[in-house]
Motif scaffolding. Structure first.
Motif, PDB file in Angstrom:
ATOM      1  N   ALA A   3      22.337  -5.362   8.962  1.00 16.14           N
ATOM      2  CA  ALA A   3      23.274  -4.928   9.941  1.00 16.14           C
ATOM      3  C   ALA A   3      24.097  -5.960  10.607  1.00 16.14           C
ATOM      4  CB  ALA A   3      22.544  -3.942  10.876  1.00 16.14           C
ATOM      5  N   VAL A   4      23.331  -6.957  10.946  1.00 13.81           N
ATOM      6  CA  VAL A   4      23.714  -8.246  11.446  1.00 13.81           C
ATOM      7  C   VAL A   4      24.966  -8.731  10.628  1.00 13.81           C
ATOM      8  CG1 VAL A   4      23.546 -10.603  12.482  1.00 13.81           C
ATOM      9  CG2 VAL A   4      21.800  -8.797  13.150  1.00 13.81           C
ATOM     10  N   VAL A   5      24.723  -9.164   9.300  1.00 16.42           N
ATOM     11  CA  VAL A   5      25.513  -9.614   8.483  1.00 16.42           C
ATOM     12  C   VAL A   5      26.818  -8.835   8.263  1.00 16.42           C
ATOM     13  CG1 VAL A   5      25.525 -10.053   6.094  1.00 16.42           C
ATOM     14  CG2 VAL A   5      23.721 -10.528   6.925  1.00 16.42           C
ATOM     15  N   THR A   6      26.650  -7.131   8.350  1.00 16.97           N
ATOM     16  CA  THR A   6      27.648  -6.414   8.254  1.00 16.97           C
ATOM     17  C   THR A   6      28.732  -6.768   9.311  1.00 16.97           C
ATOM     18  OG1 THR A   6      26.346  -4.619   7.056  1.00 16.97           O
ATOM     19  CG2 THR A   6      28.365  -3.965   7.964  1.00 16.97           C
ATOM     20  N   ALA A   7      28.310  -6.735  10.534  1.00 14.69           N
ATOM     21  CA  ALA A   7      28.845  -7.132  11.910  1.00 14.69           C
ATOM     22  C   ALA A   7      29.683  -8.443  11.820  1.00 14.69           C
ATOM     23  CB  ALA A   7      28.025  -7.065  13.000  1.00 14.69           C
ATOM     24  N   MET A   8      29.020  -9.397  11.021  1.00 13.04           N
ATOM     25  CA  MET A   8      29.795 -10.597  10.825  1.00 13.04           C
ATOM     26  C   MET A   8      30.979 -10.522   9.749  1.00 13.04           C
ATOM     27  SD  MET A   8      29.718 -13.770  12.219  1.00 13.04           S
ATOM     28  CE  MET A   8      30.374 -15.253  11.755  1.00 13.04           C
ATOM     29  N   LEU A   9      30.754  -9.975   8.844  1.00 11.86           N
ATOM     30  CA  LEU A   9      31.615  -9.625   7.610  1.00 11.86           C
ATOM     31  C   LEU A   9      32.766  -9.118   8.308  1.00 11.86           C
ATOM     32  CD1 LEU A   9      29.476  -8.816   4.653  1.00 11.86           C
ATOM     33  CD2 LEU A   9      30.539 -10.894   5.009  1.00 11.86           C
ATOM     34  N   ILE A  10      32.550  -7.868   8.732  1.00 12.39           N
ATOM     35  CA  ILE A  10      33.871  -6.866   9.371  1.00 12.39           C
ATOM     36  C   ILE A  10      34.438  -7.786  10.499  1.00 12.39           C
ATOM     37  CG2 ILE A  10      34.421  -4.989  10.611  1.00 12.39           C
ATOM     38  CD1 ILE A  10      32.098  -3.647   9.453  1.00 12.39           C
ATOM     39  N   ALA A  11      33.849  -8.497  11.266  1.00 11.30           N
ATOM     40  CA  ALA A  11      34.671  -9.430  12.421  1.00 11.30           C
ATOM     41  C   ALA A  11      35.437 -10.529  11.673  1.00 11.30           C
ATOM     42  CB  ALA A  11      33.694 -10.041  13.155  1.00 11.30           C
ATOM     43  N   SER A  12      35.014 -11.005  10.504  1.00 17.41           N
ATOM     44  CA  SER A  12      35.779 -11.956   9.779  1.00 17.41           C
ATOM     45  C   SER A  12      36.989 -11.531   9.176  1.00 17.41           C
ATOM     46  CB  SER A  12      34.769 -12.620   8.775  1.00 17.41           C
ATOM     47  OG  SER A  12      33.642 -13.230   9.277  1.00 17.41           O
ATOM     48  N   ALA A  13      36.845 -10.212   8.648  1.00 18.46           N
ATOM     49  CA  ALA A  13      38.094  -9.382   8.056  1.00 18.46           C
ATOM     50  C   ALA A  13      39.112  -9.319   9.196  1.00 18.46           C
ATOM     51  CB  ALA A  13      37.517  -8.339   7.335  1.00 18.46           C
ATOM     52  N   ILE A  14      38.503  -8.669  10.210  1.00 17.31           N
ATOM     53  CA  ILE A  14      39.341  -8.437  11.355  1.00 17.31           C
ATOM     54  C   ILE A  14      40.130  -9.693  11.823  1.00 17.31           C
ATOM     55  CG2 ILE A  14      39.548  -7.633  13.751  1.00 17.31           C
ATOM     56  CD1 ILE A  14      37.372  -5.651  13.158  1.00 17.31           C
ATOM     57  N   THR A  15      39.435 -10.783  12.012  1.00 14.05           N
ATOM     58  CA  THR A  15      40.055 -12.180  12.322  1.00 14.05           C
ATOM     59  C   THR A  15      41.194 -12.720  11.678  1.00 14.05           C
ATOM     60  OG1 THR A  15      37.962 -12.547  13.519  1.00 14.05           O
ATOM     61  CG2 THR A  15      39.661 -14.408  13.204  1.00 14.05           C
ATOM     62  N   ILE A  16      40.664 -12.402  10.164  1.00 13.68           N
ATOM     63  CA  ILE A  16      41.846 -12.999   9.203  1.00 13.68           C
ATOM     64  C   ILE A  16      42.973 -12.217   8.943  1.00 13.68           C
ATOM     65  CG2 ILE A  16      42.208 -13.341   6.516  1.00 13.68           C
ATOM     66  CD1 ILE A  16      39.029 -14.340   6.514  1.00 13.68           C
ATOM     67  N   SER A  17      42.796 -10.738   9.208  1.00 12.82           N
ATOM     68  CA  SER A  17      43.780  -9.930   9.320  1.00 12.82           C
ATOM     69  C   SER A  17      44.902 -10.126  10.307  1.00 12.82           C
ATOM     70  CB  SER A  17      43.144  -8.527   9.306  1.00 12.82           C
ATOM     71  OG  SER A  17      42.648  -8.120   8.404  1.00 12.82           O
ATOM     72  N   ARG A  18      44.088 -10.428  11.710  1.00 15.29           N
ATOM     73  CA  ARG A  18      44.836 -10.732  12.758  1.00 15.29           C
ATOM     74  C   ARG A  18      45.632 -11.997  12.678  1.00 15.29           C
ATOM     75  NH1 ARG A  18      47.688  -8.869  17.150  1.00 15.29           N
ATOM     76  NH2 ARG A  18      47.569 -10.516  19.100  1.00 15.29           N
ATOM     77  N   SER A  19      45.086 -12.951  11.952  1.00 20.75           N
ATOM     78  CA  SER A  19      45.858 -14.332  11.801  1.00 20.75           C
ATOM     79  C   SER A  19      47.113 -14.113  10.856  1.00 20.75           C
ATOM     80  CB  SER A  19      44.835 -15.336  10.930  1.00 20.75           C
ATOM     81  OG  SER A  19      44.609 -14.983   9.874  1.00 20.75           O
ATOM     82  N   THR A  20      47.156 -13.287  10.062  1.00 20.15           N
ATOM     83  CA  THR A  20      48.073 -13.390   9.174  1.00 20.15           C
ATOM     84  C   THR A  20      49.235 -12.239   9.759  1.00 20.15           C
ATOM     85  OG1 THR A  20      47.049 -11.266   8.014  1.00 20.15           O
ATOM     86  CG2 THR A  20      46.522 -13.461   7.221  1.00 20.15           C
ATOM     87  N   GLY A  21      48.864 -11.306  10.397  1.00 20.58           N
ATOM     88  CA  GLY A  21      49.900 -10.110  11.040  1.00 20.58           C
ATOM     89  C   GLY A  21      50.497  -9.358  10.144  1.00 20.58           C
TER      90      GLY A  21
END
Length: 299
Positions: free
Chosen positions: A157-175
Motif C-alpha cells: 500500500a505504501v508503494v502504491t501511494a508512492m507510485l500514484i504520487a509520482s504519476a501525479i507529479t510528472i503529469s503536473r510537470s508536463t501540463g
C-alpha cells in the motif's frame, strides 16, 4: 494559477468526481470474490476495452480526443499507474481494507514531497509538520501488522501511494492531459496477470461486480483523477484520494461487517485529522492572502 480561476474550479470538480467514484473500487473487488490474478485480469481487460471504446467514440464524434499516450512523459505516467494497479491489488489481498485506504492517504504527502524535489514547489512549514504527523500514523498502522501477516500488504500500500504520487507529479510537470494514459496503463497488469491465469484458470465467483468495476468505476475514476493535475497542484489532486480513505472502510463495514482493528483506527484517525486540519489551514491562509492582496491593490 489563481485558486478562483475557472480552470481551478474545473479541476476541483473533475477530481471530486474521480475521488468519489474510486471509493467503490475495493468493495466491488471484495464482492467479486475471486483470486488475486483472476480479479486483476478481469478488471484490467474490461477497463482497457471500455477505455478504447470511449476514446474511439470521442474521436469519431468530436475529433479532438486527447492522445492515449502523450509522448515519453505519457509512457512514464502509464508505467507508474500500471505498476500501482499491481501493487494495489496485492495490498488488497494481503491486508485489511482499512489498512490499505488509510495508508494510501499518505499519497498527498508523497505528492507534496515530490513536487518540492522535482518541481521546486517548496511545501510550507505546516505541510512538513503534517507530513511528520502522518508518518507517525502510518507507522502505528504498519507496526501493528508486524507478526500478524499483514506487513507485506501494508508495504505494498505504501508503494502504491508512492507510485500514484509520482504519476501525479510528472503529469503536473508536463501540463499534458494524462486521463487516457492512466487507463491504457492497465496493459501492464493485464500482461502480468494473463500468464498466471492461463496456468491456474479463471476463478471469480461473481464476475459481474468486477466487470462493473473495470467498465465504469475505473475509467471514470482514473480519467478524472489523472486529468486533475492539468488544472491543480499535485498535493491538491492527491487530497481527493482521501475520499476513498474515509468512505471505502464505511462501505466495507456496511457490506461485510469488517471492523478495523484498534491500531488501524488510531493511525487512520491521526492521518485524517492531520490532513483535514492541514486543508482547513491552507484554505484559511489562502483567503487571508487574497484579502491582503485586495487591500494592497484596491480596485
Amino acid at each position: 494559477m489563481p485558486a478562483s480561476s475557472p480552470h481551478h474550479a474545473k479541476g476541483l470538480a473533475l477530481t471530486a468526481v474521480g475521488g468519489l467514484t474510486l471509493t467503490f473500487d475495493v468493495p466491488l473487488i471484495r464482492l467479486a470474490d475471486g483470486d488475486h490474478w483472476s480479479i486483476l485480469l478481469l478488471r484490467s481487460s474490461t477497463t482497457l476495452i471500455a477505455t478504447l471504446l470511449i476514446w474511439l467514440a470521442w474521436r469519431g464524434l468530436r475529433g479532438n480526443a486527447p492522445s492515449l499516450i502523450p509522448g515519453k512523459a505519457g509512457l512514464i505516467v502509464a508505467a507508474l499507474y500500471g505498476l500501482s494497479s499491481i501493487t494495489f491489488m496485492t495490498s488488497v489481498y494481503h491486508t485489511s481494507t482499512a489498512n490499505v485506504v488509510f495508508i494510501l492517504a499518505f499519497n498527498s504527502m508523497f505528492a507534496a514531497l515530490l513536487s518540492w524535489l522535482l518541481l521546486g514547489e517548496r511545501p510550507a512549514v505546516s505541510t512538513l509538520i503534517t507530513m511528520a504527523v502522518m508518518a507517525g500514523g502510518v507507522f502505528i498502522i504498519v507496526s501493528a501488522s508486524m507478526g500478524s501477516g499483514h506487513l507485506f500488504g501494508d508495504l505494498m500500500a505504501v508503494v502504491t501511494a508512492m507510485l500514484i504520487a509520482s504519476a501525479i507529479t510528472i503529469s503536473r510537470s508536463t501540463g499534458r492531459d494524462m486521463g487516457f494514459a492512466a487507463l491504457v496503463a492497465v496493459l501492464i497488469p493485464l500482461a502480468v496477470a494473463a500468464p498466471m491465469v492461463a496456468t491456474t484458470g479463471l476463478s471469480v465467483a461473481a464476475p459481474w461486480w468486477i466487470i462493473l468495476n473495470g467498465a465504469v468505476v475505473m475509467p471514470v475514476a482514473f480519467f478524472c483523477l489523472a486529468t486533475g493535475p492539468k488544472y491543480l497542484s499535485g498535493p491538491e489532486v492527491a487530497m481527493f484520494y482521501l475520499l476513498e480513505t474515509v468512505l471505502a472502510p464505511i462501505w466495507v463495514w456496511m457490506i461485510f461487517a469488517e471492523v478495523p482493528a484498534s491500531p488501524t483506527l488510531a493511525g487512520g484517525a491521526i492521518l485524517i485529522v492531520a490532513l483535514v486540519a492541514h486543508s482547513l489551514w491552507q484554505l484559511n491562509h489562502g483567503r487571508r492572502r487574497k484579502a491582503a492582496g485586495a487591500l494592497r491593490h484596491p480596485a
